[in-house]
Enzyme design. Structure first.
Site, PDB file in Angstrom:
ATOM      1  N   HIS A 249      -0.723  -0.974  -4.568  1.00  0.00           N
ATOM      2  CA  HIS A 249      -2.062  -0.740  -4.032  1.00  0.00           C
ATOM      3  C   HIS A 249      -2.214   0.749  -3.739  1.00  0.00           C
ATOM      4  O   HIS A 249      -1.427   1.340  -2.986  1.00  0.00           O
ATOM      5  CB  HIS A 249      -2.278  -1.540  -2.748  1.00  0.00           C
TER       6      HIS A 249
ATOM      7  N   HIS B  78      -8.081   1.186  -4.811  1.00  0.00           N
ATOM      8  CA  HIS B  78      -9.174   0.908  -3.879  1.00  0.00           C
ATOM      9  C   HIS B  78      -9.878   2.220  -3.564  1.00  0.00           C
ATOM     10  O   HIS B  78      -9.319   3.095  -2.883  1.00  0.00           O
ATOM     11  CB  HIS B  78      -8.578   0.273  -2.614  1.00  0.00           C
TER      12      HIS B  78
ATOM     13  N   GLY C 248      -3.999   3.882   7.896  1.00  0.00           N
ATOM     14  CA  GLY C 248      -3.018   2.815   7.887  1.00  0.00           C
ATOM     15  C   GLY C 248      -2.547   2.508   9.292  1.00  0.00           C
ATOM     16  O   GLY C 248      -2.817   3.240  10.239  1.00  0.00           O
TER      17      GLY C 248
ATOM     18  N   MET D  65      -9.199   8.055  -0.710  1.00  0.00           N
ATOM     19  CA  MET D  65     -10.159   8.382   0.348  1.00  0.00           C
ATOM     20  C   MET D  65     -10.647   9.815   0.171  1.00  0.00           C
ATOM     21  O   MET D  65      -9.885  10.685  -0.240  1.00  0.00           O
ATOM     22  CB  MET D  65      -9.497   8.243   1.721  1.00  0.00           C
TER      23      MET D  65
ATOM     24  N   GLY E   9       0.939  -2.394   4.102  1.00  0.00           N
ATOM     25  CA  GLY E   9       1.513  -1.056   4.012  1.00  0.00           C
ATOM     26  C   GLY E   9       2.653  -0.861   4.985  1.00  0.00           C
ATOM     27  O   GLY E   9       3.830  -0.937   4.632  1.00  0.00           O
ATOM     28  N   SER E  10       2.307  -0.611   6.238  1.00  0.00           N
ATOM     29  CA  SER E  10       3.320  -0.364   7.254  1.00  0.00           C
ATOM     30  C   SER E  10       4.295  -1.529   7.377  1.00  0.00           C
ATOM     31  O   SER E  10       5.508  -1.328   7.556  1.00  0.00           O
ATOM     32  CB  SER E  10       2.649  -0.128   8.618  1.00  0.00           C
TER      33      SER E  10
ATOM     34  N   ASP F 233      -4.719   3.635  -2.331  1.00  0.00           N
ATOM     35  CA  ASP F 233      -5.923   3.935  -1.555  1.00  0.00           C
ATOM     36  C   ASP F 233      -6.397   5.347  -1.856  1.00  0.00           C
ATOM     37  O   ASP F 233      -5.639   6.314  -1.714  1.00  0.00           O
ATOM     38  CB  ASP F 233      -5.623   3.828  -0.053  1.00  0.00           C
TER      39      ASP F 233
ATOM     40  N   SER G 215       0.838  -1.198   0.000  1.00  0.00           N
ATOM     41  CA  SER G 215       0.000   0.000   0.000  1.00  0.00           C
ATOM     42  C   SER G 215       0.872   1.246   0.000  1.00  0.00           C
ATOM     43  O   SER G 215       1.602   1.512   0.953  1.00  0.00           O
ATOM     44  CB  SER G 215      -0.903   0.009   1.229  1.00  0.00           C
TER      45      SER G 215
ATOM     46  N   MET H 252     -11.967  -6.112   4.019  1.00  0.00           N
ATOM     47  CA  MET H 252     -11.216  -5.219   4.895  1.00  0.00           C
ATOM     48  C   MET H 252     -11.031  -5.883   6.259  1.00  0.00           C
ATOM     49  O   MET H 252     -12.004  -6.312   6.885  1.00  0.00           O
ATOM     50  CB  MET H 252     -11.955  -3.886   5.073  1.00  0.00           C
TER      51      MET H 252
ATOM     52  N   ASP I  42      -7.143  -6.702   3.130  1.00  0.00           N
ATOM     53  CA  ASP I  42      -6.430  -5.445   3.352  1.00  0.00           C
ATOM     54  C   ASP I  42      -6.609  -4.979   4.790  1.00  0.00           C
ATOM     55  O   ASP I  42      -7.734  -4.769   5.240  1.00  0.00           O
ATOM     56  CB  ASP I  42      -6.981  -4.390   2.378  1.00  0.00           C
ATOM     57  N   GLY I  43      -5.469  -4.813   5.486  1.00  0.00           N
ATOM     58  CA  GLY I  43      -5.518  -4.208   6.812  1.00  0.00           C
ATOM     59  C   GLY I  43      -4.768  -4.977   7.881  1.00  0.00           C
ATOM     60  O   GLY I  43      -5.148  -6.084   8.225  1.00  0.00           O
ATOM     61  N   GLY I  44      -3.669  -4.403   8.361  1.00  0.00           N
ATOM     62  CA  GLY I  44      -2.941  -4.990   9.485  1.00  0.00           C
ATOM     63  C   GLY I  44      -2.223  -6.280   9.157  1.00  0.00           C
ATOM     64  O   GLY I  44      -1.932  -7.075  10.062  1.00  0.00           O
TER      65      GLY I  44
ATOM     66  N   MET J 174     -12.304   4.359  -1.615  1.00  0.00           N
ATOM     67  CA  MET J 174     -13.051   4.475  -0.361  1.00  0.00           C
ATOM     68  C   MET J 174     -13.745   5.830  -0.386  1.00  0.00           C
ATOM     69  O   MET J 174     -13.423   6.737   0.384  1.00  0.00           O
ATOM     70  CB  MET J 174     -12.109   4.332   0.841  1.00  0.00           C
TER      71      MET J 174
END
Length: 220
Positions: free
Chosen positions: A37, A70, A148, A41, A201-202, A39, A12, A141, A179-181, A72
């Site tokens: 990826h 993506h 993030g 928003m 991402g992170s 994002d 991400s 999600m 997606d997420g964590g 959002m």
């Protein structure tokens, strides 16, 4: 569409260093990752604002791998054509953001992109069943969309299993993205549940050894 299901990784770019974005683009280009990826928003559908089209255009100019965008945002259909022009190859919108998800999927495909539909953590996966034949991928999600660095929600795993069963029962080749964590510490569980692609991402951009993290996520 996807002859062989494999462990794909889409870093991400939201977690990249915006002051040195070119360096992060080049990193993804040469890494074992599969997609970029992106994002998007709007501060309305989610409580944050991120990339606009100028940044997408810049990434597309230098990206040598597919861009996975993506959305959002509210009224996502208004921006499908612009995403196509910006170089997006895979485009997902939120089920919760439109009253006509089937028409949205078909519009994305008509613009030459792969079409995806995403669901928030509170949305039941079964709601996507009528859309699976028109979706190239579904996005689960595993955090609340908008920021993030959030912690992975284990409740996403049974959703992935449910979607994999639905897709398999219909004989479809629809991909599942999560997606997420996600990091190397939980990627195995996500893929074992039936995911084809994870967004990280992170975990990637803040890793002490990015290459090692990417390879571990992909199981290499």
């Amino acid at each position: 569409m996807n002859a062989i299901h494999k462990r794909m990784l889409a870093p991400s770019m939201l977690s990249g260093d915006f002051a040195h974005l070119a360096d992060d683009i080049e990193y993804v280009n040469r890494s074992v990752a599969d997609w970029f990826h992106i994002d998007v928003m709007d501060g309305v559908f989610v409580p944050n604002i991120s990339f606009g089209f100028p940044v997408m255009d810049a990434i597309a100019k230098y990206a040598s791998k597919p861009m996975d965008t993506h959305l959002m945002i509210v009224r996502p259909e208004n921006y499908f054509e612009r995403c196509a022009k910006a170089g997006t190859q895979w485009l997902s919108f939120h089920y919760e953001a439109t009253h006509k998800p089937l028409e949205a999927l078909r519009l994305i495909r008509s613009l030459g992109m792969k079409a995806g539909v995403a669901i928030k953590p509170a949305t039941r996966p079964e709601i996507l069943e009528p859309l699976l034949e028109d979706a190239d991928y579904v996005l689960v999600m595993s955090v609340e969309p908008g920021f993030g660095g959030q912690k992975f929600m284990p409740d996403a795993l049974p959703k992935v299993r449910t979607l994999r069963e639905l897709i398999s029962s219909k004989g479809l080749d629809t991909l599942i993205q999560v997606d997420g964590g996600i990091s190397s510490s939980n990627a195995d569980a996500v893929f074992d549940a039936g995911a084809d692609c994870v967004v990280a991402g992170s975990a990637v951009f803040k890793a002490a050894d990015r290459d090692a993290e990417c390879r571990a996520i992909k199981g290499l």
